[in-house]
Design a protein around this motif. Structure first.
Motif, PDB file in Angstrom:
ATOM      1  N   VAL A  80      -3.682   5.251  -1.324  1.00  0.00           N
ATOM      2  CA  VAL A  80      -2.381   5.452  -0.681  1.00  0.00           C
ATOM      3  C   VAL A  80      -2.470   6.478   0.448  1.00  0.00           C
ATOM      4  O   VAL A  80      -1.633   6.472   1.359  1.00  0.00           O
ATOM      5  N   ALA A 103       2.187   6.554  -9.413  1.00  0.00           N
ATOM      6  CA  ALA A 103       2.157   6.068  -8.038  1.00  0.00           C
ATOM      7  C   ALA A 103       2.436   4.571  -7.963  1.00  0.00           C
ATOM      8  O   ALA A 103       3.098   4.094  -7.025  1.00  0.00           O
ATOM      9  N   PHE A 139       0.694   1.850   3.030  1.00  0.00           N
ATOM     10  CA  PHE A 139       1.287   2.957   2.275  1.00  0.00           C
ATOM     11  C   PHE A 139       1.681   4.156   3.141  1.00  0.00           C
ATOM     12  O   PHE A 139       2.125   5.168   2.615  1.00  0.00           O
ATOM     13  N   ALA A 151      10.928   8.361  -6.390  1.00  0.00           N
ATOM     14  CA  ALA A 151      10.894   7.863  -5.010  1.00  0.00           C
ATOM     15  C   ALA A 151      12.287   7.509  -4.517  1.00  0.00           C
ATOM     16  O   ALA A 151      12.654   7.789  -3.370  1.00  0.00           O
ATOM     17  N   LEU A 189       7.942  -0.028  -1.383  1.00  0.00           N
ATOM     18  CA  LEU A 189       7.593  -1.182  -0.561  1.00  0.00           C
ATOM     19  C   LEU A 189       8.616  -2.308  -0.690  1.00  0.00           C
ATOM     20  O   LEU A 189       8.962  -2.974   0.297  1.00  0.00           O
ATOM     21  N   SER A 207       9.233  -2.192 -10.606  1.00  0.00           N
ATOM     22  CA  SER A 207       8.260  -1.092 -10.627  1.00  0.00           C
ATOM     23  C   SER A 207       7.690  -0.890 -12.026  1.00  0.00           C
ATOM     24  O   SER A 207       6.503  -0.593 -12.187  1.00  0.00           O
ATOM     25  N   TYR A 249       5.363   3.511  -5.431  1.00  0.00           N
ATOM     26  CA  TYR A 249       5.077   2.735  -4.224  1.00  0.00           C
ATOM     27  C   TYR A 249       5.586   1.296  -4.336  1.00  0.00           C
ATOM     28  O   TYR A 249       5.894   0.665  -3.315  1.00  0.00           O
ATOM     29  N   ASN A 304       5.040  10.148  -0.827  1.00  0.00           N
ATOM     30  CA  ASN A 304       3.696  10.201  -0.238  1.00  0.00           C
ATOM     31  C   ASN A 304       2.714  10.698  -1.281  1.00  0.00           C
ATOM     32  O   ASN A 304       3.088  10.974  -2.439  1.00  0.00           O
ATOM     33  N   SER A 305       1.457  10.833  -0.889  1.00  0.00           N
ATOM     34  CA  SER A 305       0.407  11.143  -1.864  1.00  0.00           C
ATOM     35  C   SER A 305       0.521  12.538  -2.440  1.00  0.00           C
ATOM     36  O   SER A 305      -0.119  12.833  -3.459  1.00  0.00           O
ATOM     37  N   GLY A 315       3.355   8.946   4.348  1.00  0.00           N
ATOM     38  CA  GLY A 315       4.137   8.320   3.291  1.00  0.00           C
ATOM     39  C   GLY A 315       5.128   7.296   3.793  1.00  0.00           C
ATOM     40  O   GLY A 315       5.074   6.838   4.937  1.00  0.00           O
TER      41      GLY A 315
END
Length: 604
Positions: free
Chosen positions: A125, A63, A132, A223, A71, A87, A67, A230-231, A137
């Motif tokens: 998240v 995650a 988040f 992603a 972002l 990342s 994320y 999303n979670s 998401g």
């Protein structure tokens, strides 16, 4: 070409050709998913398979990467390639963040801490709507492109396979050298790893960071490929699945490859029966743990060794060039002091195994530490080597205060040791056990080892030639490729001594090296210690075989109930009434010539 190079070329050709020939989007998606899972699992294999640390929270690191890229591209306007690199960095920082406190615990406690991290990340998240996106998401994650061309499913398959190949090559290069041996040593015996100069805590943190970086990159690629996160992508099930890939595949270079391919195909097959997925994964996890402890790769390797034993046997090392020589030989000095211990005390409740012990060790001498069972000899050796701290007192070694110094740092300063109970790295080869002893003398850093730079290759070549010379010196060169745990007990004792010598100690601590040996093996060991002494090595020896002690020792120190009761030359100690009383249970005024005539008697 080596078998690995041939296999890599074939795999690269297939990785380039198969996606080009496929037109079915579903099959291309399976290839992408398998490569993604491998990328996440190859780093986790370093943590679990090589260093032996269990983690059930890598969904949180997945995650972190996903994320971060989401972002940075949606809200920060970053270039998607730079965001992808960031990342991995962000996931690595999270790896450090959770490793520093988590690795203070071991076993199930470590697993519980990592589970907690994964659950906390999932909750953050999910609940933090403003940042988040909560359950909804983040949409519009910007994917990378080539010359303005957006990637299709086929290009995504090629991209993730390129990442997977790069990760495989880098990690294989890293694990083929000193870092791979260090990780394996940490898994096999942490105390022994510290005794050869490996900083166990630092190695554990490094393994955690490597696993975090690859897992974060996998999350970021997912992603970007979906352009959404999303979670639902980072549940606890993902952590279990990644761990299952590692355990089912096995702790080897190829284990994560086999695990990722087999389990991705199985996952796709079971997608039509979701209620069977969790049952199947649980059953496979139990099967991997109990029926195949070395995983699928280990089972296949075992089968290959049985079918083609000559082709699977390790190549013998090159003949040694010259005789092994210690780096820090010391001339015999009757006035010099290499180590000075003053007022050492150690108590465990009412038991005091070390009670106000003071002594000095002379350079180039062989000192013997003797006494009845339970006299506190091993405790004193553990204090000198940094394994346990003294409650009070002071230790000076070559002018430096090492009283509160840890075992890996003590080794780096020049103190090597063996153990009363064997602490080899049993699943490593004889050669690799000795190479692990050279760890403090290998100065090339992480990046040079990861990239396989010329300096790292030169240093590894020197280490192997040095290890071969040492194996020749102790008479184990013919067994260099054997697993250490498969050696007869007497040879295992000799191997542990060779590993301690590989640290090139100024002072060598031997804790009952003749324990469990037969008379012939004891005589061979006596001659070997004599050869070590002749090379200028300073030795402190704990031993119950009095013939060995009297033959090789220049100075004898006697403990009883944790206190020093005598010291001096072997001849002087033999006739000391307090020594006779400690060993034979007689009064101090009994005849003092009892000990010489019973020199072979074991202590009571």
């Amino acid at each position: 070409m080596k078998p690995h190079s041939i296999g890599l070329v074939i795999a690269a050709v297939l990785a380039a050709a198969v996606p080009a020939l496929l037109t079915n989007e579903f099959y291309l998606k399976i290839i992408f998913t398998a490569g993604l899972y491998y990328l996440a699992a190859c780093g986790l294999n370093v943590l679990v398979g090589w260093s032996g640390q269990k983690s059930l929270g890598h969904a949180g690191l997945f995650a972190a990467g996903a994320y971060t890229v989401a972002l940075l591209t949606t809200k920060g306007g970053w270039n998607p390639w730079l965001a992808l690199a960031a990342s991995g960095v962000a996931a690595g920082l999270f790896g450090v963040l959770i490793a520093l406190p988590s690795l203070r615990v071991k076993g199930p406690s470590l697993a519980m801490v990592t589970i907690g991290f994964g659950i906390v990340v999932e909750k953050i998240v999910t609940e933090w709507q403003d940042v988040f996106g909560g359950q909804q998401g983040i949409y519009g994650v910007v994917p990378p492109s080539f010359a303005g061309h957006m990637l299709g499913t086929r290009e995504w398959a090629w991209l993730v396979l390129a990442f997977a190949f790069s990760a495989h090559l880098l990690l294989r290069t890293l694990l083929s050298g000193k870092y791979g041996r260090a990780f394996q040593a940490v898994q096999a015996a942490e105390v022994a790893a510290e005794s050869v100069g490996i900083n166990v805590y630092r190695m554990k943190v490094l393994a955690f960071v490597i696993s975090a970086v690859t897992c974060g990159l996998a999350g970021a690629l997912l992603a970007q490929q979906n352009q959404y996160i999303n979670s639902d992508f980072i549940t606890f099930n993902l952590s279990i699945f990644l761990l299952l890939i590692v355990l089912f595949g096995g702790p080897s270079w190829y284990g994560p490859v086999l695990g990722a391919v087999v389990l991705t195909l199985l996952d796709a097959f079971l997608a039509r029966w979701p209620h069977l997925q969790h049952f199947t994964y649980g059953a496979l996890l139990l099967f991997a743990l109990y029926a195949m402890p070395q995983g699928l790769a280990g089972a296949l390797s075992k089968a290959v060794r049985k079918l083609w034993p000559r082709h699977s046997a390790a190549l013998p090392p090159a003949p040694p060039q010259g005789e092994w020589q210690p780096k820090f030989a010391s001339a015999r000095d009757e006035a010099g002091v290499m180590l000075r211990a003053q007022g050492l005390c150690k108590a465990y409740g009412g038991v005091v195994p070390t009670n106000d012990v003071s002594f000095e060790l002379r350079p180039g001498h062989v000192h013997a530490l003797i006494g009845p069972n339970g006299a506190g000899k091993t405790t004193l050796l553990n204090i000198l080597s940094g394994v346990i701290p003294a409650d009070s007192g002071r230790i000076e070694f070559c002018g430096a205060d090492i009283t509160r110094t840890g075992p890996s740092a003590v080794c780096a300063l020049g103190v090597g040791r063996t153990f009363q109970n064997l602490r080899l790295f049993p699943h490593m080869s004889v050669l690799d056990n000795v190479l692990s002893g050279l760890h403090p003398h290998l100065k090339v850093g992480f990046w040079a080892s990861l990239l396989g730079l010329p300096a790292a290759r030169r240093e590894e070549a020197w280490a192997r030639s040095e290890a071969v010379r040492l194996l020749e010196f102790v008479g184990l060169l013919a067994r260099a490729g054997d697993e250490a745990g498969s050696l007869p007990y007497g040879l295992q004792r000799r191997l542990e001594l060779a590993r301690a010598l590989a640290t090139h100690p100024r002072l060598l601590l031997l804790d009952e090296p003749a324990a469990g040996l037969n008379p012939q093996e004891t005589q061979d060991l006596t001659r070997l210690i004599g050869r070590i002494r002749d090379k200028g090595m300073t030795v402190l020896l704990i031993e119950h075989h009095m013939d060995l002690v009297m033959e090789v020792s220049d100075h004898v120190l006697v403990l009883d109930y944790g206190a020093k009761i005598a010291e001096g030359t072997p001849a002087a100690v033999q006739g000391n009434p307090r020594v006779i009383a400690a060993y034979l249970g007689v009064e101090d005024d009994d005849d003092g010539d009892l000990l010489p005539s019973t020199a072979n008697l074991q202590p009571a």
